[in-house]
Structures are given as C-alpha cells and as structure tokens.
Design a protein around this motif. Structure first.
Motif, PDB file in Angstrom:
ATOM      1  N   ASP A 182       0.836  -1.201   0.000  1.00 38.34           N
ATOM      2  CA  ASP A 182       0.000   0.000   0.000  1.00 38.34           C
ATOM      3  C   ASP A 182       0.877   1.260   0.000  1.00 38.34           C
ATOM      4  O   ASP A 182       1.630   1.498   0.947  1.00 38.34           O
ATOM      5  CB  ASP A 182      -0.881  -0.020   1.248  1.00 38.34           C
ATOM      6  N   PRO A 183       0.783   2.062  -1.068  1.00 41.31           N
ATOM      7  CA  PRO A 183       1.651   3.243  -1.142  1.00 41.31           C
ATOM      8  C   PRO A 183       1.326   4.289  -0.084  1.00 41.31           C
ATOM      9  O   PRO A 183       2.098   5.217   0.120  1.00 41.31           O
ATOM     10  CB  PRO A 183       1.380   3.800  -2.548  1.00 41.31           C
ATOM     11  N   ASP A 184       0.187   4.139   0.588  1.00 37.38           N
ATOM     12  CA  ASP A 184      -0.178   5.092   1.635  1.00 37.38           C
ATOM     13  C   ASP A 184       0.092   4.544   3.034  1.00 37.38           C
ATOM     14  O   ASP A 184      -0.368   5.115   4.021  1.00 37.38           O
ATOM     15  CB  ASP A 184      -1.663   5.477   1.484  1.00 37.38           C
TER      16      ASP A 184
ATOM     17  N   ILE B 212       1.736   3.910   6.597  1.00 35.41           N
ATOM     18  CA  ILE B 212       2.497   4.763   7.516  1.00 35.41           C
ATOM     19  C   ILE B 212       3.767   3.993   7.881  1.00 35.41           C
ATOM     20  O   ILE B 212       3.696   2.882   8.395  1.00 35.41           O
ATOM     21  CB  ILE B 212       1.686   5.054   8.795  1.00 35.41           C
TER      22      ILE B 212
ATOM     23  N   ARG C 209      -5.715   5.948  -1.021  1.00 36.34           N
ATOM     24  CA  ARG C 209      -6.268   6.347  -2.305  1.00 36.34           C
ATOM     25  C   ARG C 209      -7.312   5.390  -2.857  1.00 36.34           C
ATOM     26  O   ARG C 209      -8.263   5.814  -3.496  1.00 36.34           O
ATOM     27  CB  ARG C 209      -5.134   6.523  -3.315  1.00 36.34           C
ATOM     28  N   TYR C 210      -7.142   4.063  -2.633  1.00 39.34           N
ATOM     29  CA  TYR C 210      -8.105   3.128  -3.213  1.00 39.34           C
ATOM     30  C   TYR C 210      -9.407   3.160  -2.427  1.00 39.34           C
ATOM     31  O   TYR C 210     -10.490   3.082  -2.993  1.00 39.34           O
ATOM     32  CB  TYR C 210      -7.531   1.705  -3.223  1.00 39.34           C
TER      33      TYR C 210
ATOM     34  N   LYS D 156      -6.594  11.019  -3.745  1.00 37.27           N
ATOM     35  CA  LYS D 156      -5.369  10.780  -4.497  1.00 37.27           C
ATOM     36  C   LYS D 156      -4.292  11.707  -3.979  1.00 37.27           C
ATOM     37  O   LYS D 156      -4.530  12.626  -3.223  1.00 37.27           O
ATOM     38  CB  LYS D 156      -5.622  11.069  -5.969  1.00 37.27           C
TER      39      LYS D 156
ATOM     40  N   LYS E 296      -2.530  17.618  10.672  1.00 33.53           N
ATOM     41  CA  LYS E 296      -1.150  18.122  10.622  1.00 33.53           C
ATOM     42  C   LYS E 296      -0.282  17.232  11.498  1.00 33.53           C
ATOM     43  O   LYS E 296      -0.535  17.085  12.695  1.00 33.53           O
ATOM     44  CB  LYS E 296      -1.112  19.554  11.193  1.00 33.53           C
TER      45      LYS E 296
ATOM     46  N   TYR F 189      -3.473   4.828   7.707  1.00 36.78           N
ATOM     47  CA  TYR F 189      -4.086   6.068   8.179  1.00 36.78           C
ATOM     48  C   TYR F 189      -5.576   5.958   7.945  1.00 36.78           C
ATOM     49  O   TYR F 189      -6.094   6.369   6.898  1.00 36.78           O
ATOM     50  CB  TYR F 189      -3.481   7.233   7.391  1.00 36.78           C
TER      51      TYR F 189
ATOM     52  N   GLU G 265     -10.943   8.122   4.703  1.00 39.63           N
ATOM     53  CA  GLU G 265      -9.494   7.981   4.831  1.00 39.63           C
ATOM     54  C   GLU G 265      -9.160   6.564   4.370  1.00 39.63           C
ATOM     55  O   GLU G 265      -9.966   5.921   3.716  1.00 39.63           O
ATOM     56  CB  GLU G 265      -9.021   8.215   6.274  1.00 39.63           C
TER      57      GLU G 265
END
Lengths: 844, 238
Positions: free
Chosen positions: A101-103, A105, A785-786, A791, A119, A481, A782
């Motif tokens: 998963d490119p997202d 953490i 992206r998928y 994105k 933030k 996330y 959240e």
C-alpha cells in the motif's frame, strides 16, 4: 543562465558533514529465510515460498507467501493445512496490498495542531515511546493504571498473550475493551448460557443437512474458508440439502437448495415454532431424547427425561407455526416441512450467525437454535454443531507476581443497556467516556481497531474522540491512516501481518487441533514495528520487564514449551513448514459425555453443589471453607465457573458442558436461572423489538451485510479487492420500491433516528419487502487512495490513478445505525434499525 | 606505438566527480529526512550560499531571518506532509511515482533498482529502513558511483572509470531519470515553503544534464564503446 558549472559549484561548497551516504554498503548481504522454493511462471525467477498465516479476517488461514526479488508478489493457500486444504479466498490473496500500500504509515507520527486537523510531524521511535511511557508510568506510579484504556479490535493468539496477558496485566490496567459486541457477542453469550465456552464448529464434513439462520458463511464467517470450502464440497459431492433463512438472497442462500425469506429479527419465532413441531410430532425421539439427559429444561436439579419432554412441550405450546407465520412471514407449512426435514436428516448441522443474532434479544435467538440442535440430537456430534477444537499453545507467562488489576467500569455499556454483557458493550465505550460517571481514561490507546468507523453513530464517535477534555491523550498502533488514526495524538506504525511473527490457534473444523505460525516474509518496511515488540519495550522503559526479548523469541520459546510442536521439531520445523497437526489424533466429539475418574472430583477442595449437581473446587474459587461453599452455593459464588470440575447426572459424574463467563451448571442449559434472575424468560421465548412494534406504515427495517471480497473495515486499501468491490447500494424489493416511486439506480435518502445518508437504490426481488439492506466496507473518507479516492496532489496523475477507474467509494451505513445493545448480551443491533427511504428530491 | 593525445584534464575530472558526488549527497540528505538545526547551519555557510545563489537555489526569505529552530520545526511539518503522510503525500519512491508503473510500494521497479545496486557491488545496509528505490537511496547510489569515479580518474584506471560512468548513465536512463522530474513538479505544486521546491529544481536541473555528461566523459577516455542502454550519441573529441 544556469549551467552545469553552477550546479557543480554547489557540490564543491557543501560541507562534508551535511552529506547523507548512509543507505548503501559495499558488501552484498546474505540472509536466509525458512520455507520452500518456487519459480515465477512469467520471468522464471526463483521465488521464496514462505509459509505464514493470514490476518485479513479472524479465520487466520495458513498461507504460503511468495517473495521474488525481495518483495512479496503473491499469497496462496497452504496445501498442508488440515483446516484449509490449500484454499485461499480473495481477501487473503488480496493481502499483498497490505504490504505494498503506497499510503502505508512507515514512521511514528505526532500530531501538531488541533486533533483531527491532519497536521503531523514524524518523530523517532525513541521520542514517541519516551512520551507514551512517561504518560503511562505517571499513572501507574500514582496508583491509577486503570486510567489507561486499551481497546483492541483484532488481537489473537500470541499477540493477545504478549499484549494483554503480559503487558497490560503487568502494567495493571483492566480497562480493556475489544470488538466482540459489534461482531457476534449475542451468539457467544447465548452459548455461554447454554453449553459453556463459546464457538460452535460446523461439522460440514460429516453432515447430511444444513439449516441456516442468518449466516452468509460462503462470503464471511469467523472460520470462513475452512468451513466454506467444506460446505461447498459437501453440497456438490454429496448433494446434501441446505436451507437458508435470510432477509436477502446472499450468495450462501443462492448456493443453498432453498432460500427462505424471513422478516428481519424474527428468526427466533421460526426456530421456536420448529421446536414446537419437533416436540409435538415426537421427532425428538432417538438421539434427541438421549441427549435430553444432558439438558436442563426446568428449574431445579435433574428431573426425568419424560418430565423434561413435558416441560418443553408445555413451554413451546403457543409457539405454533401459524403463530410464527404472522411474525416472520414464513408460511406455517414451510416451517413444518423444514422442521421435519432437519429432525429426520441425521445428522444435521443447524447454523446461525449475525443475520439471526445481531438483534434485540439476539442472545435468546442463539439459545433457541441451541434448543433446536439439542432436541434433534445434533450437538457435538459428527455432522452437527460441535464444541470447537483449536491448538493449545504453551508460552512464557512473564513475571510471576502481577499487580492486582484495576479497571474503570466503562466497557460494559451504559447503565441498564445489557444485563449479561459477557463480551462487554464495546461500542458504548465512547458514550461511557462522554458520560463520565464511571470515570474517564486519561490515555485511550487502540490497536488494530477503528472506533470511528466500525461502530454505529459515526458522528458521535468522531465528536467524542476529538474532544481533548474527554480524552486527554490518544495513541494508536496501525499500519494505515484510517478514520480513527486521523484523530490520534500519536500513531505508532504497526507492521501488517506480512512482516511479523506469531503463533496461531484458530478453530479446526476437522475437530483436530492445528498448530501454525506467522513469520515475516520480508523485513518490516520503513520503521514499522510489531506492536507486541513495542509493548515489550514500553514495559522495559517503565521498569517492569516482561522477561521476553521480542515476539520472535516468545514464539521460539512457545514452540519449545508446547509438547506437540516440540516433538515435531519446534521452531525450525514451524518456520520451514508453517503448520503442524498430530497425524495420529482423532477428531473430538461428545466431550460432554466423558465420565470423570473419581480422583478428579474426590479430592481436597472439591465439593458437590446440591442445588445444581456441579462438582466444583471451592479452594480454587477462593471461598474460605467447604461450609461456606455449601452455604453460598456454586451459582452465587463469584466466578465459580473457573472452579468447575464436573456435573453429576443420575449418579455419574461427567465432564459435562464446562461453563465459561457465567456460573452455569454442566448441563446444556436451555432453562437458565441466570437469565431468569436478570429479568428475562428462562427458556428461549419471543418478545419483539419495541421499535419494530411501533413502526409506522412508511417505516422499513435496515439491515447490513458483508461481501466475500472485503473484511469489515480494514481491507479497502487493498487495491485488488477494492477494484472488485468499492461501491454499495441500498437493496430494496420492487414492491417496497414501487410504493415509494423508486426505480433501480435512483438516489435515495435513508433516514433513521441517528441521521441520514444518500445512496443509490438497487431494486431487486433478492430481499424481502419492508426491508432495506446496505453493506459494510464502503464510504471510507481515509484509508488511502483506493479506499477513499483521496489521491495524491490534485490535478496530477499518480502512477496508478489511470487504473483507479471507479468514481465512487460508496456509502457507510454506520452513520445512521445506533450504538444500541441487545439487553441480554450487549450485542450491537446491526439488523434492527428502523428507517424511512425516500427518493432524493421527494419532500418529507 | 601511436602517441595518443590525452583527451581530458585528469585533475579537473577528478574534481568534477567529487563535486557531483557531493551534490548527489546533499540532495540525498535533503530528501532523506527533515532538516535538523545542524543541517540548516551547514547550508548557510557563506561559500554554499554563494553557490546556491549562482545556481538559482532560493531557500526562502525566512532562511535569512528566522531562527533555525523555528525553520527546522516548520520544515519538519512540511517534510512530513509532502513526503511521509499520513494520508495524502508525494511518496518519493520510484515504484509509486513512475508513470505507467506499478504504483505500489516495493513494486517490481524496486526489485530492479536493488538489482542495479547489487550489479554495481553495493547492497542496502542491514539496518537500513528506507526502501531501495526511495529518492534519497537512489541519490546515495549515484553519490557513491561518482565518488568511486573520482578515485578511478585519480588512478588513471580508465576501464574502471568507464564502468562507473556507464553505471551512472544507465541508472539515470533506466531509473531515477524516468521519474525525478515529474516528482519535482509535484513538489513545486504542493509545497507551502520554498525550501523543497528549491532543491527539487536543483535536482531536476542537474539531472537533466547528467545523462549527456556521463556519455561525454566516456568518450573523453577514448574507450570506444557504446553505453549499455544503446543510446545514440555523438563522440566528442577533446
């Protein structure tokens, strides 16, 4: 005009101390990993085949993970598993997405700015754990460790031992929540009240008939693939008959011989009516009647079987098929036919899950199903619903002296919500924190859990979690996330299951235990760390070391301590093979019938309770004397179930149905004095949900469900799975739709007491009229992206964005489902929500 | 024996290789982690500030005025938001950024990058937590190659020099050169401060000339062989 000379001058001027140069080294490193070999069918490259275990759902199937060129490329089934026989579902295969998963953490994160503002700042592990340990230690030193609340969603086997039994127990907090009340708490409480320790294994391998109330086992189940593939084999190879009662034509219903539509929440009426037929037509005779010896159906101790039969008939007299038809919509003749079928097909497997039990008094529905299984003689028998068998690992227990746990009383629901919440009312934890009358934690820590998304009343969950006055400090461990991590103060990057150790023990439908392990198939990405290892370090930092170096060592030690695994070859064997079962073991059935040897119950500290016939160890139950034990009695001594030894029946002492969580006897208790004391009918009975009785003519009942390609809340980041299922709709029957002028594909507003959502309608006869069904899994805002459509930088093409062809991520129904509770077990009543459904644009 | 006229100034090439190595190293450090106060101090040395100015690298007005402690804090948040997440970010990995690539972490592109390191006699350190195709690791690799190139020039080991130049050329052609430019464009679009766009533009500008420059250097050695990727180029005589 810039030229190369200018760039090179920068290079000339850089102080050496400013340079990086730490990533690469001169020598080629070597590493060995356990497992076999395989070859890529396309490139011919050698792959490493590493046996491990899935974690996409709680089934935790053994798997084989293939690593090529240092990356995880494929996950398949484990052919040597007696649980799965090498099968692997879409969710398991799609698990490669958890790794890649490119997202993900990859580093600890500390929020800056307001909670939920989005933030963050990366911090080192040292910084993160220094802060967490300092805050936790302060509370422990002050004598208030209970002000750390730990809440897990999925935590099993060796993780559970390390984190709960060792870390949390030695820290001293008992303020621990789980997720069971949003899962199937009603089922477990129903089982604890009847046959003791929960979990029913469905012995499809040997059954000749399946009667299903509300289970979608072919798409989702706690022992999904191990049971589902057996069911498919039995249906296709032996052509057995399967009848599914469901509000909708699930894929399980579609694969059954017959789908019987039923009004939501009324399965219990049907089951009671079937019991009525079985008793009145004498169909209990034979194995059912024999089994009644071990069943409690009246108050008091042990009447004769004839008295039991009479009591059952008397209780069931009014629950006729005609009566049930009025409530459930199922024709009386159909009820009679199926009752006769299930009673005369030997053996039969009577199964039930959330469709039947995630309702008002759902625990009573499970008790009713236990009744039907009992009187047809299909309990713990080959082909019936059986007491579960799983691997029993031995493991390092940590420090001998543990502090006495303290806890805030916030996990068992709002006052009056549930009378017997043996698995807590976890979905009301946030409400209890808001309420404050039982105290509030100063630290709310969650692991493999999403309090925001997985519970009902999503907005309420967000509001409470965001409020620093209610929850001063929050920490979560998560590789991703999600909607809840977005509201944490610190995120500790967990490893997904692809990169961690563990021993596993999930139930084996073969009724023979299977030992299996999980191992890292690649090194953890970034700085992600197995949360169990984090807990070991936190304990060290706080000054109460657990005596374990890390999870790997814990696993290695467990392999040595567990006789079956040690005999097979211990840790090295498990790393190379992944799974083990004793080839000489015989399947376990009829455990309740085991006659105890006198030395088991004729010993110091063990006494027979005259009221129940239970033999119990009063010393183990910490009672002062035998006299006190006999005076107070087994049933009313606190947690005496832990001291249960056996059950006397007709002068013989049996193993019986060993109790768990409640002080029931060793009988299969269909009549429960425990339930009666709490104000409910002692035998399974019928009371409708109050809000269903009060429905207006325009109201519908909303139900929810799962699909085969997603898990409840944590797979939408797996792109292969989300490509298949990313958008849901509101299933509604043509009759219901026409009444509301709704056509297929129309946007509709579904409104409940808790809010409203908009979603496209799917008009289909595959759902009963008067009902609307919306699945889980969708509507993420959240989770990458998928899952969410969020994105990377807007307006720019991401490498994969061309491939994200879907435009919608669907609708999450939990915004409008209440965090209410079954008054017996505390189960979240997923399937009871009263709603209106209107075409968008229609005036109220 | 024919008397071959030298085609190059050896000392200049040694120096130039060192400079390139340090430039790669600086960029690797910038994109590897949030700048510490110490790192910011290094950036503000007079000689480097002059070089930055000449190269069009503008670190922002606040760099001249604000305390480094404050800048470091702000840039830590900026770095996290741009390159780490959590949530939406510009993942600085070849496999994620490459157009028409796999789009995932540890994709086949990552394996190919790792293989490129190994083919050159390097490997990822045992305790390294960054994924092999992270921008900073790819830049580290080029820094190492350029550094070894400088040693090869100094020792007049032309075979080794050509090998190292060829490795740099091929790595830029087949890997970093394919995605760094559009990564830099995204940084420009998403950044709130000028710091990261400044270095992104430096990276893009420098890298855009590197492929041709390494070819030129190969030709300077007089070793008459094509670079491995089969690019056509004109021989340049000194």
């Amino acid at each position: 005009m810039l030229n190369r000379r200018n760039f090179l001058q920068v290079g000339a001027s850089v102080p050496l101390a400013a340079l990086a140069g730490e990533a690469l080294v001169r020598h080629v490193s070597a590493g060995t990993v356990g497992g076999g070999k395989d070859y890529s069918p396309t490139t011919g490259k050698e792959r490493q085949a590493i046996p491990s275990a899935c974690w996409q759902c709680v089934t935790r199937c053994p798997n084989i993970s293939y690593v090529e060129d240092g990356r995880l490329v494929k996950i398949e089934g484990q052919p040597n598993s007696i649980r799965t026989h090498g099968t692997m579902c879409a969710k398991g295969q799609g698990g490669v997405g958890q790794f890649s998963d490119p997202d993900r953490i990859l580093y600890p994160m500390r929020r800056v700015g307001k909670r939920g503002e989005g933030k963050w700042k990366r911090v080192s592990w040292d910084e993160a754990l220094t802060e967490v340990a300092a805050r936790m230690k302060k509370l422990r030193d002050a004598g208030t460790p209970e002000k750390v609340m730990f809440h897990y969603g999925r935590m099993k086997a060796s993780h559970s031992k390390l984190i709960k039994s060792l870390f949390l127990a030695n820290y001293g907090t008992g303020t621990v929540g789980n997720h069971t009340s949003i899962c199937e708490a009603a089922k477990w409480t129903g089982q604890e009240l009847t046959w003791g320790g929960h979990y029913d294994n469905w012995d499809f391998d040997n059954t000749n008939y399946v009667l299903n109330f509300g289970s979608n086992v072919l798409e989702a189940h706690t022992n999904h693939i191990p049971t589902a593939h057996r069911l498919i084999a039995r249906l296709t190879e032996k052509n057995i008959r399967m009848v599914t009662f469901d509000v909708r034509l699930s894929n399980t219903a579609a694969m059954s011989s017959e789908w019987v539509p039923v009004i939501p929440g009324t399965d219990r009426a049907v089951v009671l009516a079937m019991c009525n037929v079985v008793m009145n037509e004498g169909l209990y005779k034979g194995v059912g009647e024999d089994f009644l010896k071990f069943v409690k159906v009246t108050a008091g101790r042990n009447p004769s079987v004839d008295e039991k039969v009479a009591a059952l008939k008397a209780h069931l007299a009014d629950f006729t098929p005609e009566w049930a038809e009025k409530i459930s919509g199922v024709p009386a003749d159909k009820i009679r036919t199926i009752a006769r079928e299930v009673a005369t097909s030997k053996p039969a497997c009577i199964i039930s899950y959330r469709g039947a039990v995630a309702h008002y008094l759902g625990a009573d529905t499970e008790r009713a199903v236990q009744m039907l299984a009992s009187i047809t003689g299909n309990v713990d028998n080959p082909g019936g619903r059986c007491k579960a068998v799983g691997a029993k690992w031995k493991y390092p227990k940590g420090p001998k002296k543990k502090p006495k746990s303290r806890k805030l009383k916030i996990v068992d629901g709002l006052p009056g919500a549930a009378k017997l919440p043996t698995h807590h009312v976890n979905h009301q934890v946030l409400k209890m924190i808001k309420d404050g009358s039982a105290g509030r934690p100063e630290i709310y820590m969650w692991y493999c859990y999403t309090p925001v998304y997985a519970n009902g009343e999503v907005q309420d969950n967000i509001d409470i979690l965001k409020d620093e006055k209610l929850i001063p400090f929050s920490v979560c461990s998560n590789p991703f996330y999600d909607e809840s991590a977005a509201l944490a103060d610190i995120i500790l990057p967990d490893t997904p299951y692809t990169e961690r150790w563990g021993w596993e023990d999930m139930v084996s439908p073969a009724q023979i235990p299977e030992y299996y392990i999980r191992q890292p198939v690649v090194k953890p990405l970034g700085e992600s760390r197995d949360f169990a290892d984090v807990c070991i370090e936190l304990a060290d930092r706080m000054g109460f070391p657990l005596g374990v170096k890390n999870h790997e060592e814990f696993l290695k030690s467990s392999c040595e301590k567990t006789p079956a695994v040690k005999a097979a070859g211990g840790f090295e064997y498990m790393k190379a093979n992944g799974v083990y079962h004793d080839p000489k073991a015989k399947p376990k059935y009829f455990s309740y019938k085991k006659v105890l040897k006198p030395e088991a119950y004729e010993k110091d500290g063990v006494v027979m309770d005259p009221a129940t016939g239970v033999y119990w160890n009063w010393k183990k139950a910490k009672v002062a004397s035998e006299e006190d034990a006999l005076t107070k009695g087994y049933t009313h001594t606190k947690k005496s179930y832990k001291a249960y030894v056996g059950q006397e029946i007709d002068g013989v002492v049996y193993s019986g149905f060993k109790p768990d969580k409640v002080n029931k006897s060793g009988f299969m208790e269909l009549y429960s004095e425990i339930v009666e004391e709490k104000g409910f009918a002692p035998l399974p009975s019928w009371t409708a949900a109050p809000e269903h009785e009060a429905m207006k003519s325009d109201d519908l009942i909303m139900t929810t469900f799962k699909v085969a390609t997603q898990i409840h809340s944590r797979s939408a980041n797996c792109k292969y799975l989300t490509e298949i299922f990313h958008e849901n709709s509101a299933w509604v029957n043509p009759v219901t739709a026409t009444e509301r002028n709704i056509a297929d594909g129309d946007m509709v507003t579904i409104k409940s007491d808790f809010g409203e959502v908009q979603i496209a309608a799917r008009v289909t006869p595959a759902i009963v009229p008067g009902t609307v069904a919306v699945s889980h899994h969708c509507g993420h805002w959240e989770y990458g992206r998928y899952a969410s459509g969020k994105k990377a930088p807007d307006g720019r093409d991401e490498a994969d964005s061309d491939r994200i062809w879907w435009k919608s991520n669907g609708t999450h129904p939990n915004w409008i489902i209440g965090n209410r509770a079954d008054p017996i077990s505390g189960q979240l009543r997923w399937m009871d929500t009263v709603v209106t459904v209107k075409k968008v644009g229609t005036s109220a | 024996m024919p008397n071959v006229k030298p085609l190059f100034d050896r000392d200049e090439l040694v120096r130039s290789a060192i400079e390139r190595s340090r430039l790669y190293g600086l960029l690797a450090a910038v994109f590897r982690r949030e700048p510490s106060v110490e790192f910011l101090c290094h950036l503000k040395t007079p000689e480097l500030m002059v070089a930055f100015s000449a190269a069009g690298v503008d670190l922002g007005d606040e760099f001249g005025t604000d305390p480094f402690v404050d800048i470091a804090d702000e840039l830590a948040i900026e770095y996290t938001r741009l390159f780490l997440g959590p949530g939406k970010h510009i993942s600085p990995h070849e496999s994620v950024q490459l157009k028409r690539g796999s789009g995932i972490l540890w994709g086949p592109e990552t394996s190919a990058v790792l293989q490129a390191y190994r083919d050159a006699g390097f490997d990822v350190g045992e305790n390294e937590t960054y994924i092999p195709d992270h921008l900073s690791v790819e830049l580290d690799f080029l820094a190492l190659l350029a550094n070894e190139e400088s040693q090869a020039w100094a020792e007049s080991d032309l075979d080794r020099t050509v090998q190292l130049l060829r490795l740099q050329h091929s790595f830029i052609s087949q890997h970093i050169g394919k995605w760094a430019a559009h990564f830099c464009t995204k940084v420009n679009e998403e950044a709130e401060f000028t710091f990261y766009p400044a270095f992104a533009n430096l990276l893009r500008g420098f890298l855009s000339g590197e492929k041709a420059d390494t070819s030129n250097r190969i030709n300077m050695t007089g070793k008459d062989q094509q670079p491995e990727n089969g690019d056509n180029h004109k021989s340049v005589s000194g």
